[in-house]
Design a protein around this motif. Sequence first.
Motif, PDB file in Angstrom:
ATOM      1  N   GLU A  15      38.819  35.725  40.374  1.00 40.47           N
ATOM      2  CA  GLU A  15      39.121  35.433  38.925  1.00 40.47           C
ATOM      3  C   GLU A  15      37.611  35.660  38.285  1.00 40.47           C
ATOM      4  O   GLU A  15      36.592  35.062  38.501  1.00 40.47           O
ATOM      5  CB  GLU A  15      39.555  33.980  38.724  1.00 40.47           C
ATOM      6  CG  GLU A  15      39.525  33.374  37.394  1.00 40.47           C
ATOM      7  CD  GLU A  15      40.161  34.037  36.087  1.00 40.47           C
ATOM      8  OE1 GLU A  15      41.489  34.177  36.279  1.00 40.47           O
ATOM      9  OE2 GLU A  15      39.646  34.370  35.307  1.00 40.47           O
TER      10      GLU A  15
ATOM     11  N   GLN B 186      36.015  34.697  27.153  1.00 39.21           N
ATOM     12  CA  GLN B 186      37.202  34.421  26.339  1.00 39.21           C
ATOM     13  C   GLN B 186      37.332  32.994  25.774  1.00 39.21           C
ATOM     14  O   GLN B 186      36.545  32.065  25.973  1.00 39.21           O
ATOM     15  CB  GLN B 186      38.513  34.781  27.152  1.00 39.21           C
ATOM     16  CG  GLN B 186      38.662  33.938  28.517  1.00 39.21           C
ATOM     17  CD  GLN B 186      39.458  34.510  29.435  1.00 39.21           C
ATOM     18  OE1 GLN B 186      39.824  35.837  29.242  1.00 39.21           O
ATOM     19  NE2 GLN B 186      39.374  34.102  30.818  1.00 39.21           N
TER      20      GLN B 186
ATOM     21  N   TYR C 265      56.110  34.953  26.443  1.00 39.80           N
ATOM     22  CA  TYR C 265      55.598  36.171  26.316  1.00 39.80           C
ATOM     23  C   TYR C 265      56.225  36.883  25.271  1.00 39.80           C
ATOM     24  O   TYR C 265      57.483  36.654  24.990  1.00 39.80           O
ATOM     25  CB  TYR C 265      55.202  36.987  27.650  1.00 39.80           C
ATOM     26  CG  TYR C 265      54.420  36.338  28.548  1.00 39.80           C
ATOM     27  CD1 TYR C 265      53.706  35.253  28.399  1.00 39.80           C
ATOM     28  CD2 TYR C 265      54.433  36.725  30.250  1.00 39.80           C
ATOM     29  CE1 TYR C 265      52.777  34.523  29.076  1.00 39.80           C
ATOM     30  CE2 TYR C 265      53.726  36.107  31.029  1.00 39.80           C
ATOM     31  CZ  TYR C 265      52.778  34.914  30.427  1.00 39.80           C
ATOM     32  OH  TYR C 265      51.993  34.361  31.435  1.00 39.80           O
TER      33      TYR C 265
ATOM     34  N   ASP D 246      34.109  39.868  38.924  1.00 36.00           N
ATOM     35  CA  ASP D 246      35.202  40.816  38.279  1.00 36.00           C
ATOM     36  C   ASP D 246      35.820  41.488  39.540  1.00 36.00           C
ATOM     37  O   ASP D 246      35.267  41.953  40.528  1.00 36.00           O
ATOM     38  CB  ASP D 246      34.091  41.848  37.666  1.00 36.00           C
ATOM     39  CG  ASP D 246      34.889  43.035  37.174  1.00 36.00           C
ATOM     40  OD1 ASP D 246      36.061  42.904  37.109  1.00 36.00           O
ATOM     41  OD2 ASP D 246      34.132  43.981  36.748  1.00 36.00           O
TER      42      ASP D 246
HETATM   43  N1  SAM Z   1      50.287  35.159  33.239  1.00 34.96           N
HETATM   44  C1  SAM Z   1      49.127  35.510  32.600  1.00 34.96           C
HETATM   45  C2  SAM Z   1      49.836  36.549  31.435  1.00 34.96           C
HETATM   46  O1  SAM Z   1      50.494  37.431  31.877  1.00 34.96           O
HETATM   47  O2  SAM Z   1      49.737  36.305  30.309  1.00 34.96           O
HETATM   48  C3  SAM Z   1      47.996  35.761  32.991  1.00 34.96           C
HETATM   49  C4  SAM Z   1      47.283  34.653  33.701  1.00 34.96           C
HETATM   50  S1  SAM Z   1      45.622  34.751  34.355  1.00 34.96           S
HETATM   51  C5  SAM Z   1      45.327  33.079  33.476  1.00 34.96           C
HETATM   52  C6  SAM Z   1      45.039  35.968  33.754  1.00 34.96           C
HETATM   53  C7  SAM Z   1      43.602  35.891  34.203  1.00 34.96           C
HETATM   54  O3  SAM Z   1      42.837  37.386  34.213  1.00 34.96           O
HETATM   55  C8  SAM Z   1      42.671  35.203  33.154  1.00 34.96           C
HETATM   56  O4  SAM Z   1      42.285  33.851  33.859  1.00 34.96           O
HETATM   57  C9  SAM Z   1      41.267  36.365  33.200  1.00 34.96           C
HETATM   58  O5  SAM Z   1      40.086  35.594  33.194  1.00 34.96           O
HETATM   59  C10 SAM Z   1      41.417  37.045  34.349  1.00 34.96           C
HETATM   60  N2  SAM Z   1      41.039  38.548  34.396  1.00 34.96           N
HETATM   61  C11 SAM Z   1      40.838  39.140  33.229  1.00 34.96           C
HETATM   62  N3  SAM Z   1      40.015  40.147  33.644  1.00 34.96           N
HETATM   63  C12 SAM Z   1      39.661  40.043  34.859  1.00 34.96           C
HETATM   64  C13 SAM Z   1      38.957  41.075  35.846  1.00 34.96           C
HETATM   65  N4  SAM Z   1      38.476  42.108  35.404  1.00 34.96           N
HETATM   66  N5  SAM Z   1      38.764  40.434  36.995  1.00 34.96           N
HETATM   67  C14 SAM Z   1      39.028  39.304  37.240  1.00 34.96           C
HETATM   68  N6  SAM Z   1      39.890  38.290  36.728  1.00 34.96           N
HETATM   69  C15 SAM Z   1      40.219  38.984  35.375  1.00 34.96           C
END
Ligand code: SAM
Length: 284
Positions: A111, A36, A230, A142
Motif C-alpha cells: 500500500e 492524498q 460507489y 509503490d
Molecule cells: N475499495 C476502494 C475503491 O474501489 O474505491 C479502494 C480501497 S483502497 C483504500 C485503495 C488504495 O490504493 C488506497 O489506499 C491508495 O493509497 C492505494 N494505492 C493507490 N495507488 C497505489 C500504488 N501505486 N501502489 C500501492 N497502493 C496504491
Amino acid sequence: MSTLDANWFTEIHQDAGSAFSLRIRRKLADERTPYQHIEVFETTDFGNFMVIDGCTMVTARENFVYHEMMTHPVLYTHAAPRDVLIIGGGDCGTLREVLRHPEVASAVQVEIDERVTRLAEQYFPELCELNHDPRATLIFGDGIQWVKDAPASSLDVVIIDSTDPVGPAEGLFSRPFYADCLRVLRAGGMIVQQSESPLLHLKILRDMHSAMRDAGYADVRTLHFPQMIYPSGWWSATVARKGEKIEGLREVDVAARPFETKYYNADIHRAAFVLPTFLREALA
Ligand code: SAM
C-alpha cells in the motif's frame, strides 16, 4: 426531501451528472498525506466511513460485498493459491478475506500510503483483525515498483485493490504494469483488479481488457456486483489468467469453506460472471 443540509456527505459525480450521499454524525479524521486527502466520518446508518480525495472508499456496513468479490472468485478458481500479492487495499478488508483461505501460505500487501492503514486500524478494526496473522506482510510503498522488482514466477494471485485511475493509481491501469504482473505469476496464475462501474466507466473497462490481452494473458473476464456507495451503485472487477482459461470453480471447497461469507457463494460466483448484453458486446 430534495436538498441536503450540512449533516450529509455528498460525492458529486460531475461526469455522470449524479451524486451519492450519506448522513454523517461527525468527522473522525482529516489528513492530507503526500499522496492524498483522507477523511473518516461516523455516519448515522452505515457505521464508520472512509473517503479518499473526496471519493467514497469504505463503510463498515456494506464493504463486505466488495471485499468478498475481490477475493473469493479468484481464490476459488485457482487450483492452489499459495502466494498472494495485494496492491493498494490499505483498509485491509481484502487482506482479511485472503487470509481466511487456509491454502494461502503468504499474503503481501503493498500500500503506497501508510496513513490509510493506520486510520483503518483505528476506525475499522474489524477489517484489520488478521493483520498480525503470521502469513501476512504489510509493506508501504509503490505497488508498481514492487512488482517490477519481484522475482519471476513467484506468485499465484495478484489483487489490485486500488483507487480510481488517477494520481498514484494511474499506472496500475496500464499495459506495462499488467506485463510485469504476468512475469511474476506462475503458470495458471491470476490477477484481479477493481474495474469501476459497468454503467459509467465502460471505456476504462474496454481499455483494461485490451491492455490485459495485449500484455499476453490467455483469458480476461469481468465480474460484477452491487456496491451502493460507489458511482452508479454497480461495480466490477476484471480477472486475467496466465496461460489458461478462467474456469474451474472449486465448488466442493466453496461448500466446505471454513469461514462465513455474507455475499459470496458458488451461485453468486457463477452469476457474477454472466454479463448483460451491452457489456458482453462492449467487451467482445
Ligand atoms: N475499495 C476502494 C475503491 O474501489 O474505491 C479502494 C480501497 S483502497 C483504500 C485503495 C488504495 O490504493 C488506497 O489506499 C491508495 O493509497 C492505494 N494505492 C493507490 N495507488 C497505489 C500504488 N501505486 N501502489 C500501492 N497502493 C496504491
